[in-house]
Design a protein around this motif. Structure first.
Motif, PDB file in Angstrom:
ATOM      1  N   SER B 176       0.817  -1.205   0.000  1.00  0.00           N
ATOM      2  CA  SER B 176       0.000   0.000   0.000  1.00  0.00           C
ATOM      3  C   SER B 176       0.851   1.255   0.000  1.00  0.00           C
ATOM      4  O   SER B 176       1.796   1.401   0.753  1.00  0.00           O
ATOM      5  N   ASP B 183      -4.011   0.126  -3.463  1.00  0.00           N
ATOM      6  CA  ASP B 183      -5.061   0.302  -2.464  1.00  0.00           C
ATOM      7  C   ASP B 183      -6.447   0.198  -3.065  1.00  0.00           C
ATOM      8  O   ASP B 183      -7.338  -0.439  -2.520  1.00  0.00           O
ATOM      9  N   GLN B 187      -9.559  -2.188  -2.264  1.00  0.00           N
ATOM     10  CA  GLN B 187     -10.887  -1.696  -1.862  1.00  0.00           C
ATOM     11  C   GLN B 187     -11.998  -2.394  -2.626  1.00  0.00           C
ATOM     12  O   GLN B 187     -13.049  -2.715  -2.081  1.00  0.00           O
TER      13      GLN B 187
END
Lengths: 324, 324
Positions: B176, B183, B187
């Motif tokens: 990350s 990221d 998600q």
DNA sequence: CTGAAAGCGCTTACAG
DNA sequence: CTGAAAGCGCTTACAG
């Protein structure tokens, strides 16, 4: 800007002349605050030196080029040079375009990777007189080169296939340019067969483009020949991967039905199944050698030779089987 | 050189002012004979415009970048710009180095591909005020970007796996950074699982580097977890290829034992066996969009937005099996 | 140690 | 249509 002359600023930036400590600090501070960056164009104009190296490669899909470029980068930075990279797609038009662009932009030297060096470019190189090194291929002896010994490497690969009992050996070669590596690798193939007393079967030598797709297409052509070879020597790993793909597609097994040998040792060659047997060498070493000697050329230093050979070896993996 | 003033020569080269036909011919001839090439550094200094675009990419092994660069090249050339490419290896140090080099060399604009954009660079971008477009990733809304909708694409890929009956789904994500695509893809994974009422099992989410080797290592970590997932969503195809390799190595079959889903649609994804199911999009389109809008930015033209999304779709091939 | 001045090779108002 | 001259932002002898 900070109560000093522009000449002084130049001197602190370049450390070219002693400058009083206090003054230097003052200048440095002012630069910090102004977020000042010197104009390289102006500097280069005045100094007649750009510390820029032009690098021309046909494409970038080939992972060998990544290593090559990293090698070039590494030693260039060491000597204070920056590189400008450009992709030519291997066309003469683009090569000419970027070659001239690098000259206009006042690059101090050029490293050129070209599969199919045309006479027109060679002429341009000669008259321009800009330091230039040709990379990854053999050449006219007027321009310096660094590359692997393609003839010998190919000879060794094919000889290895012969030693494994193969006698029906095809080659997916690269379209022939003047004396590009494509020709040299083919020469190695020819020499190995000759030496073993095997005659060359025309239908088993096909010219291929350099993409994986080209490898697929070319392999199909071989399969259309009257009889099938037991082994295929491919001029590059990408061609070999394409060839393997086609073979698997039509239900043939590698290496049980057909053996495959590649050239280059790209990273994917060990990630596909079966793992590809191939000729390996260090593209990074080619890059480093090229950059190192180009810089010598630029500086007018003595150079040990005009042709540098980078070593190679056979990486025998799982795509070749032994015939008895 | 040919009985005319230097100003006139400039005018025939640039076609900037009408020049008498005879004179023009005379100049052209002289240029031919002298093998004259204008000094771009001097021109740029005088015009305060270089027609040079800096392009920074982390590496070049990823074939997606080849397409990206070709896209950039295509439209840049169309508008009379040349590109200078540099490889940053993804390190902040190199990014800073090349960013400043491009500024010093007076590049008119910069296209930046960076997985892990650090605050320091962002600050530099802001104060420098040089036109710049970020590519391939989402961003702070202060700097313009073009990229695929990573969250949605990842969500769709994982949802597809769920629809195929998978509930034990791991993810090999990219380490990350601030809000890098790593990221965002994660998600999407989280959202898909949440929506399906599947809770996330910590041991099944591992951070991976971006090379194929990293994929191998990361896959090993997953296999060390208490229980095995039935499907793995990988943040990139290269990671996926590494994962598949490790699985095959330890005797597991893909997709019978474990399904794999990739992201990027690099060319190798369809040349490995089984063919990799993956999220595809056109990196070339990203490149073209970036270049087109960067040039608008440079010219101070109106721009339609500051964030451009390039479309994606799922390419379902052979690395995913349906559970019942 | 520091500054004024010429020069690097171009472009571009300004005159003519 | 063409030329002389200033200026782009630096570097580097030349004085001091």
């Amino acid at each position: 800007m900070a109560g000093v002359s522009i000449a002084t600023v130049s001197r602190v930036i370049n450390n070219s002349k002693p400058v009083n400590h206090d003054v230097r600090i003052r200048v440095l501070k002012a630069m910090e605050q102004t977020n000042f960056l010197p104009n390289a164009m102006a500097r280069n104009l005045a100094k007649k030196e750009s510390l820029l190296l032009g690098v021309m490669v046909p494409e970038v899909k080939n992972t060998v080029l990544d290593d090559l470029i990293n090698g070039i980068n590494q030693v260039s930075r060491l000597y204070g040079y920056n590189i400008m990279l450009s992709l030519t797609a291997g066309t003469l038009e683009n090569e000419l375009h970027y070659f001239n662009m690098f000259r206009e932009i006042q690059a101090d030297g050029i490293i050129l990777a070209s599969e199919n060096l045309k006479e027109e470019l060679v002429k341009g190189i000669k008259v321009s007189n800009i330091p230039l090194i040709l990379v990854g291929r053999d050449s006219l002896d007027t321009v310096p080169t660094v590359h692997v010994d393609n003839v010998t490497a190919a000879y060794e690969a094919v000889t290895y296939l012969i030693q494994q009992g193969h006698r029906k050996i095809a080659m997916l070669r690269v379209r022939s340019g003047d004396i590009a590596s494509g020709d040299h690798r083919y020469q190695g193939y020819v020499r190995a067969l000759n030496e073993a007393g095997i005659s060359i079967y025309k239908d088993w030598v096909v010219e291929s483009g350099i993409s994986v797709e080209d490898g697929i297409t070319s392999m199909r052509k071989i399969c259309e020949a009257e009889s099938m070879p037991t082994a295929i020597f491919c001029a590059t790993d990408r061609i070999a991967i394409g060839a393997m793909n086609y073979l698997l597609e039509i239900g043939l097994r590698v290496p049980e039905d057909v053996s495959i040998f590649g050239f280059d040792g790209i990273d994917m060659s060990s990630f596909i199944r079966p793992k590809l047997s191939t000729v390996k060498y260090s593209a990074e070493e080619i890059g480093m050698t090229a950059a190192r000697n180009l810089i010598k050329l630029i500086r007018g230093e003595e150079i040990s030779s005009r042709h540098w050979i980078v070593s190679h070896y056979l990486e025998n993996r799982d795509s070749v089987c032994t015939l008895n």
